[in-house]
Scaffold this active site. Structure first.
Site, PDB file in Angstrom:
ATOM      1  N   HIS A 190       0.841  -1.199   0.000  1.00 49.29           N
ATOM      2  CA  HIS A 190       0.000   0.000   0.000  1.00 49.29           C
ATOM      3  C   HIS A 190       0.880   1.254   0.000  1.00 49.29           C
ATOM      4  O   HIS A 190       2.056   1.184   0.362  1.00 49.29           O
ATOM      5  CB  HIS A 190      -0.844   0.048   1.281  1.00 49.29           C
ATOM      6  N   CYS A 288      -2.540  -0.114   9.938  1.00 46.69           N
ATOM      7  CA  CYS A 288      -3.584  -1.018   9.446  1.00 46.69           C
ATOM      8  C   CYS A 288      -4.453  -1.586  10.556  1.00 46.69           C
ATOM      9  O   CYS A 288      -5.565  -2.044  10.289  1.00 46.69           O
ATOM     10  CB  CYS A 288      -2.975  -2.145   8.632  1.00 46.69           C
TER      11      CYS A 288
HETATM   12  C1  CIR Z   1      -3.409  -8.088   3.335  1.00 48.19           C
HETATM   13  O1  CIR Z   1      -2.635  -8.583   2.528  1.00 48.19           O
HETATM   14  O2  CIR Z   1      -4.436  -7.530   2.971  1.00 48.19           O
HETATM   15  C2  CIR Z   1      -3.104  -8.185   4.814  1.00 48.19           C
HETATM   16  N1  CIR Z   1      -2.404  -9.396   5.064  1.00 48.19           N
HETATM   17  C3  CIR Z   1      -2.294  -7.014   5.278  1.00 48.19           C
HETATM   18  C4  CIR Z   1      -3.042  -5.729   5.210  1.00 48.19           C
HETATM   19  C5  CIR Z   1      -2.266  -4.611   5.771  1.00 48.19           C
HETATM   20  N2  CIR Z   1      -3.021  -3.399   5.660  1.00 48.19           N
HETATM   21  C6  CIR Z   1      -2.484  -2.206   5.749  1.00 48.19           C
HETATM   22  O3  CIR Z   1      -1.289  -2.035   5.928  1.00 48.19           O
HETATM   23  N3  CIR Z   1      -3.298  -1.157   5.627  1.00 48.19           N
END
Ligand code: CIR
Length: 294
Positions: A190, A288
């Protein structure tokens, strides 16, 4: 373990931006270690990740923000990463369409909680792809990482939800790491896997490398409010993701990021350092794990 430090290198006479009333969090789901998405197939210790998540929530509570803990969604292995399910600015919350199909069902619980708190809820259309981790609010404009989990319709949904705020797309492909770094799993998921805001509207936490410099330069070039962003450069890329809540910054405290932790502690007014090394194996960081609501 969260530790508080107080330093004063970055000072501002303006009141601190990034003021929030609520932080939504969701417990680490039972299936996290087994099934959370990750770019490289690394093993995760469920108990260690859960303890780190609990320490993160405790640190958020220590900031004084009102923590709203949703019921766990054990059948949704990435559901602790609530940031990706919504974008909140002021009293409006856009419920996203997460770019990973396995994550789309995560939005329902977040939507219900946000509506119950009284925020105006807007839903992204079904053809949009948008992860909150791609959206960075500077206090004056929204930057959005385009190309990974977020598509053009996702950017359009953001612009429609926040018509008074400039929305500035940045193509993530323009910031691809050098092949050697990518081979070590450093490819950014991201926009906020690369950079995040310091507790000022013009300072960006960024890795002290070509990718970090390129992102901050692109922000300056593309700014719709002519902001002169400058980087706070960090020796370790994962340390450039931090959560600013009401003048306090949650920063990475992982043992292998110690040099970056010290840089942040010296540069920022008040920090809380948290080790999220186990959670980070699922390509995650600090922002996140919470959804901040003004
Ligand atoms: C994913 O791949 O969607 C999750 N394992 C990690 C998401 C992390 N989200 C973020 O940094 N906003």
């Amino acid at each position: 373990m969260a530790t508080a430090t107080s330093t004063s290198t970055v000072t501002s006479t303006a009141p601190p931006p990034f003021r929030y009333r609520h932080a939504i969090v969701r417990p680490l789901p039972a299936g996290f270690a087994a099934a959370a998405l990750r770019a490289t197939p690394v093993a995760i210790d469920q108990a260690r990740a859960a303890a780190q998540h609990a320490a993160y929530v405790a640190a958020l509570r220590a900031t004084g923000v009102g923590v709203v803990e949703l019921a766990a969604a054990d059948d949704l292995p990435d559901s602790c990463f609530v940031e990706d399910t919504a974008v909140a600015v002021g009293g409006t919350v856009l419920i996203t369409r997460p770019g990973a199909p396995s994550r789309v069902a995560e939005t329902a619980g977040v939507r219900a909680a946000v509506a119950a708190l009284g925020y105006a809820v807007v839903d992204a259309p079904a053809h949009a792809a948008l992860d909150g981790g791609d959206v960075m609010w500077t206090g004056r404009e929204l930057f959005v990482g385009l190309g990974g989990r977020t598509n053009d319709a996702g950017v359009a949904a953001l612009a429609a939800a926040f018509p008074a705020i400039p929305v500035v797309p940045l193509r993530l492909a323009d910031f691809a790491p050098a092949p050697a770094a990518a081979a070590h799993g450093a490819s950014p998921l991201h926009l906020k896997s690369i950079v995040s805001m310091a507790p000022r509207q013009d300072v960006v936490l960024a890795p002290d490398d070509a990718v970090g410099r390129a992102v901050v330069a692109a922000m300056v070039r593309a700014s719709r409010v002519r902001a002169r962003y400058r980087a706070l450069p960090l020796p370790h890329a994962p340390a450039a993701n931090a959560v600013v809540v009401n003048g306090i910054t949650l920063i990475r405290g992982d043992a292998d990021l110690a040099e970056s932790t010290r840089v942040l502690q010296r540069a920022l007014p008040v920090t809380l350092a948290i080790d999220v090394s186990e959670i980070a194996k699922a390509d995650a960081a600090l922002t996140c794990c919470s959804l901040l609501l003004a």
